[in-house]
Design a protein around this motif. Structure first.
Motif, PDB file in Angstrom:
ATOM      1  N   LYS A   1       9.154   6.010 -13.066  1.00 45.05           N
ATOM      2  CA  LYS A   1      10.329   5.703 -12.453  1.00 45.05           C
ATOM      3  C   LYS A   1      10.021   5.475 -10.926  1.00 45.05           C
ATOM      4  N   TYR A   2       9.382   6.307 -10.143  1.00 46.57           N
ATOM      5  CA  TYR A   2       9.261   6.108  -8.680  1.00 46.57           C
ATOM      6  C   TYR A   2       8.410   4.873  -8.327  1.00 46.57           C
ATOM      7  N   TYR A   3       7.206   4.590  -9.310  1.00 49.60           N
ATOM      8  CA  TYR A   3       6.551   3.177  -9.097  1.00 49.60           C
ATOM      9  C   TYR A   3       7.418   2.056  -9.238  1.00 49.60           C
ATOM     10  N   GLU A   4       8.336   1.941 -10.188  1.00 53.98           N
ATOM     11  CA  GLU A   4       9.403   0.926 -10.496  1.00 53.98           C
ATOM     12  C   GLU A   4      10.261   0.716  -9.080  1.00 53.98           C
ATOM     13  N   THR A   5      10.545   1.992  -8.309  1.00 58.12           N
ATOM     14  CA  THR A   5      11.515   2.002  -7.253  1.00 58.12           C
ATOM     15  C   THR A   5      10.606   1.237  -5.931  1.00 58.12           C
ATOM     16  N   CYS A   6       9.405   1.590  -5.998  1.00 63.24           N
ATOM     17  CA  CYS A   6       8.447   1.057  -4.874  1.00 63.24           C
ATOM     18  C   CYS A   6       8.189  -0.264  -5.438  1.00 63.24           C
ATOM     19  N   VAL A   7       8.306  -1.180  -6.492  1.00 65.37           N
ATOM     20  CA  VAL A   7       8.098  -2.408  -6.642  1.00 65.37           C
ATOM     21  C   VAL A   7       9.268  -3.269  -6.313  1.00 65.37           C
ATOM     22  N   ASN A   8      10.474  -2.367  -6.305  1.00 67.59           N
ATOM     23  CA  ASN A   8      11.379  -3.210  -5.998  1.00 67.59           C
ATOM     24  C   ASN A   8      11.710  -3.539  -4.556  1.00 67.59           C
ATOM     25  N   PHE A   9      10.801  -3.232  -3.830  1.00 74.13           N
ATOM     26  CA  PHE A   9      10.892  -3.438  -2.338  1.00 74.13           C
ATOM     27  C   PHE A   9       9.581  -4.307  -1.908  1.00 74.13           C
ATOM     28  N   GLU A  10       9.513  -5.159  -0.858  1.00 74.18           N
ATOM     29  CA  GLU A  10       8.213  -5.739  -0.472  1.00 74.18           C
ATOM     30  C   GLU A  10       7.752  -4.818   0.398  1.00 74.18           C
ATOM     31  N   ASN A  11       6.457  -4.552   0.029  1.00 70.82           N
ATOM     32  CA  ASN A  11       5.851  -3.479   0.771  1.00 70.82           C
ATOM     33  C   ASN A  11       4.276  -3.580   0.559  1.00 70.82           C
ATOM     34  N   LYS A  12       3.588  -2.902   1.300  1.00 73.00           N
ATOM     35  CA  LYS A  12       2.099  -2.804   1.134  1.00 73.00           C
ATOM     36  C   LYS A  12       1.558  -2.329  -0.149  1.00 73.00           C
ATOM     37  N   ASN A  13       2.287  -1.427  -0.842  1.00 72.01           N
ATOM     38  CA  ASN A  13       1.759  -0.960  -1.955  1.00 72.01           C
ATOM     39  C   ASN A  13       2.474  -1.374  -3.215  1.00 72.01           C
ATOM     40  N   LYS A  14       3.172  -2.541  -3.283  1.00 73.00           N
ATOM     41  CA  LYS A  14       3.646  -3.212  -4.321  1.00 73.00           C
ATOM     42  C   LYS A  14       2.676  -3.574  -5.462  1.00 73.00           C
ATOM     43  N   LYS A  15       1.446  -4.139  -4.908  1.00 69.93           N
ATOM     44  CA  LYS A  15       0.267  -4.401  -5.944  1.00 69.93           C
ATOM     45  C   LYS A  15      -0.099  -3.393  -6.600  1.00 69.93           C
TER      46      LYS A  15
ATOM     47  N   LEU B   1       9.567  14.303   1.094  1.00 70.37           N
ATOM     48  CA  LEU B   1       9.627  13.282   1.655  1.00 70.37           C
ATOM     49  C   LEU B   1      10.771  11.961   1.062  1.00 70.37           C
ATOM     50  N   VAL B   2      10.768  12.030  -0.085  1.00 73.04           N
ATOM     51  CA  VAL B   2      11.789  11.208  -0.917  1.00 73.04           C
ATOM     52  C   VAL B   2      13.229  11.871  -0.416  1.00 73.04           C
ATOM     53  N   ASP B   3      13.295  13.122  -0.547  1.00 75.34           N
ATOM     54  CA  ASP B   3      14.654  13.453  -0.305  1.00 75.34           C
ATOM     55  C   ASP B   3      15.070  13.345   0.966  1.00 75.34           C
ATOM     56  N   ILE B   4      14.179  12.952   2.087  1.00 72.69           N
ATOM     57  CA  ILE B   4      14.372  12.634   3.518  1.00 72.69           C
ATOM     58  C   ILE B   4      14.935  11.153   3.396  1.00 72.69           C
ATOM     59  N   ASP B   5      14.312  10.473   2.618  1.00 74.21           N
ATOM     60  CA  ASP B   5      14.408   8.917   2.936  1.00 74.21           C
ATOM     61  C   ASP B   5      14.024   8.379   1.390  1.00 74.21           C
ATOM     62  N   LYS B   6      15.066   7.934   0.657  1.00 73.20           N
ATOM     63  CA  LYS B   6      15.159   7.743  -0.680  1.00 73.20           C
ATOM     64  C   LYS B   6      14.577   6.111  -0.810  1.00 73.20           C
ATOM     65  N   LEU B   7      15.005   5.544   0.061  1.00 75.20           N
ATOM     66  CA  LEU B   7      14.886   4.144   0.149  1.00 75.20           C
ATOM     67  C   LEU B   7      13.264   3.599   0.653  1.00 75.20           C
ATOM     68  N   ASN B   8      12.645   4.582   1.264  1.00 70.92           N
ATOM     69  CA  ASN B   8      11.322   4.336   1.785  1.00 70.92           C
ATOM     70  C   ASN B   8      10.241   3.949   0.771  1.00 70.92           C
ATOM     71  N   PRO B   9       9.647   2.662   0.657  1.00 75.87           N
ATOM     72  CA  PRO B   9       8.971   2.528  -0.457  1.00 75.87           C
ATOM     73  C   PRO B   9       7.443   3.308  -0.583  1.00 75.87           C
ATOM     74  N   ASP B  10       7.000   3.517   0.682  1.00 76.10           N
ATOM     75  CA  ASP B  10       5.617   4.322   0.727  1.00 76.10           C
ATOM     76  C   ASP B  10       5.974   5.873   0.164  1.00 76.10           C
ATOM     77  N   TYR B  11       7.066   6.449   0.577  1.00 77.87           N
ATOM     78  CA  TYR B  11       7.587   7.670  -0.156  1.00 77.87           C
ATOM     79  C   TYR B  11       7.571   7.633  -1.634  1.00 77.87           C
ATOM     80  N   ASN B  12       8.241   6.334  -2.043  1.00 78.68           N
ATOM     81  CA  ASN B  12       8.481   6.408  -3.400  1.00 78.68           C
ATOM     82  C   ASN B  12       6.871   6.321  -4.111  1.00 78.68           C
ATOM     83  N   PHE B  13       6.188   5.622  -3.356  1.00 71.34           N
ATOM     84  CA  PHE B  13       4.705   5.296  -4.067  1.00 71.34           C
ATOM     85  C   PHE B  13       3.993   6.739  -4.229  1.00 71.34           C
ATOM     86  N   GLN B  14       4.122   7.165  -2.882  1.00 73.71           N
ATOM     87  CA  GLN B  14       3.359   8.637  -2.849  1.00 73.71           C
ATOM     88  C   GLN B  14       3.979   9.540  -4.047  1.00 73.71           C
TER      89      GLN B  14
END
Length: 153
Positions: free
Chosen positions: A122-136, A93-106
């Protein structure tokens, strides 16, 4: 397109046997990947996770860039506690869309479940860099990992 809408309606209405019949009726070479994903959804709803997995994997083989069966498969693998397989498909999933915060969280969660904590961070940090539902959740999971690693600061 109406054919696929009919399948979706049957699934929404929990008329799962009818949805499978419609899948058989409407399947063609252009929509095989979509129909396989629908079958996977139906079998998942019927609690037949093995057949769901087979259909999701078939859909992925038919179209490696089709995200829906990957997402659905990850959910099923997580339910079955098949964490190594979950990690494998979360990476896709991340290979398809590296900037998708949900995929990075998963993916971060999959790494965490497989005790690869540094990769998970590393991937949680990527997720935190975006405003998204999984940030917290990501921030909480980062804190939990540092507790596990006994790095309280």
């Amino acid at each position: 397109m109406q054919d696929l809408d009919n399948i979706v309606e049957s699934i929404k209405n929990k008329n799962l046997d009818n949805a499978l019949k419609l899948c058989d009726l409407y399947e063609n070479n252009k929509n095989k990947h979509i129909i396989s994903n629908f079958r996977g959804i139906v079998f998942n709803l019927k609690n037949n996770l093995d057949l769901a997995k087979i259909n999701f994997i078939n859909a992925i083989k038919l179209n490696e860039q089709y995200e829906d069966p990957l997402k659905n498969l990850c959910i099923g693998l997580l339910k079955k506690k098949l964490f190594r397989d979950f990690l494998f498909y979360a990476k896709k999933l991340v290979d398809i869309d590296k900037l998708n915060p949900d995929y990075n969280f998963q993916l971060a969660f999959a790494f965490e479940l497989n005790d690869h904590l540094d990769e998970s961070l590393k991937y949680y940090e990527t997720c935190v860099n975006f405003e998204n539902k999984n940030k917290k959740k990501a921030l909480n999971n980062i804190g939990s990992i540092y507790l596990k690693k006994k790095k309280l600061k």
